[in-house]
Enzyme design. Structure first.
Site, PDB file in Angstrom:
ATOM      1  N   ASP A  30       0.976  -1.150  -0.027  1.00 11.46           N
ATOM      2  CA  ASP A  30      -0.042  -0.047  -0.056  1.00 11.46           C
ATOM      3  C   ASP A  30       1.018   1.366  -0.021  1.00 11.46           C
ATOM      4  O   ASP A  30       2.285   1.117  -0.159  1.00 11.46           O
ATOM      5  CB  ASP A  30      -0.974   0.148   1.084  1.00 11.46           C
ATOM      6  CG  ASP A  30      -2.536   0.544   0.665  1.00 11.46           C
ATOM      7  OD1 ASP A  30      -2.341   1.748   0.342  1.00 11.46           O
ATOM      8  OD2 ASP A  30      -3.298   0.116   0.763  1.00 11.46           O
TER       9      ASP A  30
ATOM     10  N   HIS B 137      -2.803   2.940  -4.590  1.00 11.92           N
ATOM     11  CA  HIS B 137      -2.265   2.488  -3.407  1.00 11.92           C
ATOM     12  C   HIS B 137      -0.785   2.229  -3.763  1.00 11.92           C
ATOM     13  O   HIS B 137      -0.230   1.163  -2.911  1.00 11.92           O
ATOM     14  CB  HIS B 137      -3.159   1.296  -2.679  1.00 11.92           C
ATOM     15  CG  HIS B 137      -4.389   1.991  -2.290  1.00 11.92           C
ATOM     16  ND1 HIS B 137      -4.695   2.456  -0.934  1.00 11.92           N
ATOM     17  CD2 HIS B 137      -5.643   1.727  -2.835  1.00 11.92           C
ATOM     18  CE1 HIS B 137      -5.828   2.803  -0.793  1.00 11.92           C
ATOM     19  NE2 HIS B 137      -6.370   2.466  -1.775  1.00 11.92           N
TER      20      HIS B 137
ATOM     21  N   GLU C  62      -9.781   2.455  -5.364  1.00  4.62           N
ATOM     22  CA  GLU C  62      -9.242   3.870  -5.024  1.00  4.62           C
ATOM     23  C   GLU C  62      -8.131   4.203  -5.839  1.00  4.62           C
ATOM     24  O   GLU C  62      -6.993   4.835  -5.034  1.00  4.62           O
ATOM     25  CB  GLU C  62      -9.198   3.978  -3.468  1.00  4.62           C
ATOM     26  CG  GLU C  62     -10.376   3.860  -2.565  1.00  4.62           C
ATOM     27  CD  GLU C  62     -10.113   3.558  -1.091  1.00  4.62           C
ATOM     28  OE1 GLU C  62     -11.042   4.157  -0.564  1.00  4.62           O
ATOM     29  OE2 GLU C  62      -9.283   3.065  -0.609  1.00  4.62           O
TER      30      GLU C  62
HETATM   31  C1  ACM Z   1     -10.954  -0.556   0.393  1.00  4.53           C
HETATM   32  O1  ACM Z   1     -11.576  -0.468   1.525  1.00  4.53           O
HETATM   33  N1  ACM Z   1     -10.477   0.324  -0.122  1.00  4.53           N
HETATM   34  C2  ACM Z   1     -10.999  -2.007  -0.479  1.00  4.53           C
END
Ligand code: ACM
Length: 564
Positions: free
Chosen positions: A196, A267, A337
Site C-alpha cells: 500500500d 495505493h 481507490e
Molecule cells: C478498500 O477498502 N479500499 C478496499
C-alpha cells in the site's frame, strides 16, 4: 450407573460443552456415560488424514500432555480419522462412543476431517486451547465426552479474513497465530494485503528496493489523518520469501488458503518511493518521494506504461512462485481507490488513452486490470479485485470483492462473475464496535457483535443463479489504527466468532430470525476458549482500561450505516 473415568470429584475434569461456535448443522446428544481422553488414547488415522493427525497431536496432545500415539484400526481408546467423499467438500461427521472410549471423525475430504478435529477440540473444554497442561489437583483435565453425534458442513467455500499488514506490519509469528485463530473458527481464507502507500511487505528478489526503501517509513500518524499526533518511531518490516513460504505451508496444513494482494494501479506510493520511474514522472516529480506516513488515499498512482506492466509482471512472477496454485488459485490485484488526477495531467497517460481507444481514465484502469487478468489466466490463476474493477468494464475472468456495499457484488454476480461479499457497512472490523466514548480510536459505522451476527452475505432478492456466484464472504481489518497484535485482537474478537458462524453455519435462518440469545449463551463458553488462547478480545461491557486509547482522534460515521 456409569462406569469409566469421568474424572468427577478429585480428578478435576468437568463435562465438555456442546456450546460450539460456529454452531454445527446437527447435533444428537450428548447422552449417557462419560469418559476422558487419557494416556490410553491413540490416533488411528486413515490414509489422507495425516495432517489432522499431526495437528491433533501438536495442539490437543500438547494441551493435555498426552502422547496420542498411532494405533491400529479398530482399537478401543482411539480417535479414528476417516475419509468418505460422499459427505462432500469440507463436511464432516463426528461420533463419540463412550462404551469404547472412542471418537470417530469422518470427513468428506481432508479439510472436513480437520474441521471435525477443531470441533473435537471445542468439546474438550477451554484448556484444550492452551499450549501446555494446566494441572489442577495434580492432574490434567480434558473435559468429559459423552455419546454424541455431529453432522456439519459449511454454507460457503470462501470464509475469509483480510489482514492489512501494509499500514502496520504484523510480524510473521502474529500472522501464524491468526492462521490458528482462523482455523479454530473454521475460517479458510487469509487475504494478506501486502502493499500500500504506507509500506511494501514482501521481498521481491529482482527489485530489492521495494523492501529496502518501501518497507519502512520514518514516522506514523497516530489516529485518523485529522489527528495532530505523530509517532516518531520508524515503522517497518517485511516478510522474506522464506517467511512467506512458511506462512503458506503453515496455513495449508490448517486448510487455510492464503490470497496475496499486490494493489495496483493505486495505493502504490511505497512502490513509487522505491522506484520513482513507476510514477507519472511527466506530471509530478517522484524523485524525492518517501513512503507515506499518514492515512487516506495517496494521489501517487502507477504510470500506464509498458515499463510498469513489465515491472509488475516481474513482481507477480515471484509472487506466484511463492503462493502455489493448489493453495492460492485466486490472487488479488487490488484495483480500488485509484485517483485519476495524475493520469489527467500526464501527456503519456492521455496518449495511452487515445492509442488504446479506451475513452477515459476509467478505461485506462480497466486496461491495467484486463492485462493482468489475461496474464494470470495464462498462468492458471484467477484474478480477484475490489469492486472498482467494474469501472470501464470487468475483465472476463475476474472475480470481485464487493466492499462498497452489496451493489458491486450484485452487478458482478448478475453478469456471471464470482463474488466475495465484504461490504464495509457490515464487515469492516476496523469500524468501531460500540457507540460509547471509550471505544479505542473510533472509526466508521457502529458494528456491534449483534450487527455482525445479523449480516447476510447474500442480499435478499438476488436470483438463484446470481446467488450461486457468491463464493462466500470475508471480514476485512484495515490497520491504520491497529498498531499491534493486541489492537488487532480487540477489533477482531469477539466479532470474528459471529462472522465465522455467519460464514460457516447452514443452520442460521435469515437474519431477523437469528437467535442472538442462543449465540450469546454459546459465547460464554467461547470466551473461555479465547482467554485460553490469549486473545485480547473486547469484553461485552466494553474495553478494559488498557484497551482504551484516550486522546486519539478517530473518524466516526453516522452510527447506523445506510442500507447497502
Ligand atoms: C478498500 O477498502 N479500499 C478496499
Amino acid at each position: 450407573m456409569c462406569g469409566g473415568d469421568t474424572g468427577r470429584g478429585g480428578g478435576g475434569a468437568c463435562a465438555g460443552s456442546t456450546d460450539l461456535v460456529p454452531v454445527p448443522a446437527r447435533v444428537t446428544g450428548p447422552s449417557g456415560c462419560g469418559f476422558v481422553l487419557d494416556g490410553r488414547t491413540g490416533i488411528d488415522a486413515a490414509p489422507g488424514t495425516e495432517g489432522t493427525e499431526r495437528w491433533l497431536r501438536s495442539a490437543v496432545g500438547a494441551a493435555f500432555g498426552l502422547a496420542l500415539p498411532p494405533v491400529p484400526a479398530g482399537r478401543d481408546d482411539a480417535v479414528a480419522l476417516r475419509l468418505d467423499p460422499r459427505l462432500g467438500a469440507e463436511a464432516y461427521r463426528l461420533d463419540v462412543v463412550a462404551a469404547t472410549r472412542s471418537v470417530r471423525i469422518t470427513g468428506g475430504d481432508p479439510a472436513g476431517v480437520f474441521w471435525g478435529a477443531q470441533t473435537l477440540r471445542q468439546l474438550l473444554g477451554a484448556d484444550a486451547f492452551r499450549r501446555a497442561p494446566v494441572r489442577r489437583g495434580g492432574r490434567t483435565a480434558p473435559a468429559v465426552l459423552t455419546d454424541l453425534g455431529i453432522e456439519d458442513r459449511p454454507r460457503f467455500g470462501w470464509r475469509g479474513l483480510l489482514l492489512d499488514v501494509a499500514r502496520h506490519f504484523l510480524p510473521k509469528d502474529d500472522v501464524l497465530r491468526y492462521v490458528d485463530l482462523l482455523a479454530a473458527h473454521k475460517l479458510n481464507v487469509l487475504h494478506l494485503h501486502l502493499t500500500d502507500d504506507q509500506g511494501w511487505r514482501i521481498e521481491i528478489r529482482r527489485y530489492p528496493r521495494l523492501t529496502a526503501v518501501g518497507a519502512w517509513r520514518s514516522r506514523t500518524k497516530r489516529g485518523h489523518r485529522a489527528s495532530p499526533l505523530w509517532d516518531d518511531t520508524p515503522h517497518g518490516g517485511y516478510y522474506t520469501q522464506d517467511d512467506i513460504r512458511e506462512i503458506v505451508a503453515y496455513a495449508a496444513e490448517r486448510h487455510v488458503r492464503v490470497v496475496p494482494e499486490i494493489d495496483l494501479p493505486g495505493h502504490s506510493q511505497a512502490a513509487i518511493a522505491a522506484y520513482p520511474e513507476l510514477g507519472n514522472t511527466d506530471a509530478v516529480d517522484t524523485a524525492g518521494l518517501a513512503v507515506w506516513d499518514t492515512w487516506g488515499v495517496s494521489p501517487h498512482v502507477l504510470a500506464p506504461t509498458a515499463h510498469v506492466l513489465r515491472f509488475y509482471e516481474g513482481v507477480w512472477e515471484e509472487v506466484l512462485e511463492l503462493f502455489p496454485a493448489e493453495t492460492s488459485p485466486f490472487v488479488h490485484i487490488g484495483g480500488d481507490e485509484c485517483p485519476k488526477d495524475q493520469w489527467r495531467a500526464s501527456p503519456t497517460a492521455q496518449a495511452r488513452i487515445a492509442e488504446l481507444g479506451v475513452g477515459d481514465e476509467d478505461g485506462l484502469q480497466s486496461w491495467f486490470i484486463r492485462h493482468f487478468d489475461r496474464w494470470l489466466a495464462a498462468r492458471g490463476r484467477r484474478l480477484i479485485g475490489w469492486d472498482e474493477i467494474l469501472q470501464g468494464g470487468l475483465a472476463p475472468g475476474a472475480a470481485v470483492s464487493s466492499w462498497r456495499g452489496y451493489a458491486g457484488g450484485i452487478a458482478a454476480a448478475e453478469a456471471g462473475h464470482d463474488v466475495v461479499m465484504c461490504p464495509e457497512q457490515h464487515v469492516y472490523l476496523d469500524h468501531r464496535q460500540d457507540a460509547g466514548p471509550d471505544e479505542p480510536v473510533p472509526l466508521g459505522f457502529v458494528r456491534t457483535l449483534e450487527d455482525v451476527y445479523r449480516f447476510d452475505p447474500v442480499p435478499p432478492g438476488l436470483g438463484p443463479d446470481a446467488a450461486a456466484r457468491v463464493l462466500g464472504t470475508q471480514a476485512n481489518l484495515w490497520s491504520e489504527v491497529t498498531e499491534n497484535r493486541a489492537r488487532v485482537d480487540y477489533q477482531l474478537f469477539p466479532r470474528l466468532a459471529a462472522f465465522a458462524e455467519v460464514a460457516w453455519s447452514t443452520r442460521l435462518p435469515a437474519p431477523p430470525a437469528r437467535d442472538l440469545a442462543d449465540f450469546e449463551r454459546r459465547m460464554t463458553a467461547h470466551y473461555r476458549r479465547l482467554e485460553a488462547l490469549g486473545v485480547d478480545y473486547r469484553r461485552p461491557d466494553g474495553p478494559l482500561p488498557w484497551q482504551r486509547r484516550p486522546g486519539l482522534v478517530g473518524r466516526p460515521f453516522d452510527p447506523r450505516p445506510p442500507d447497502a
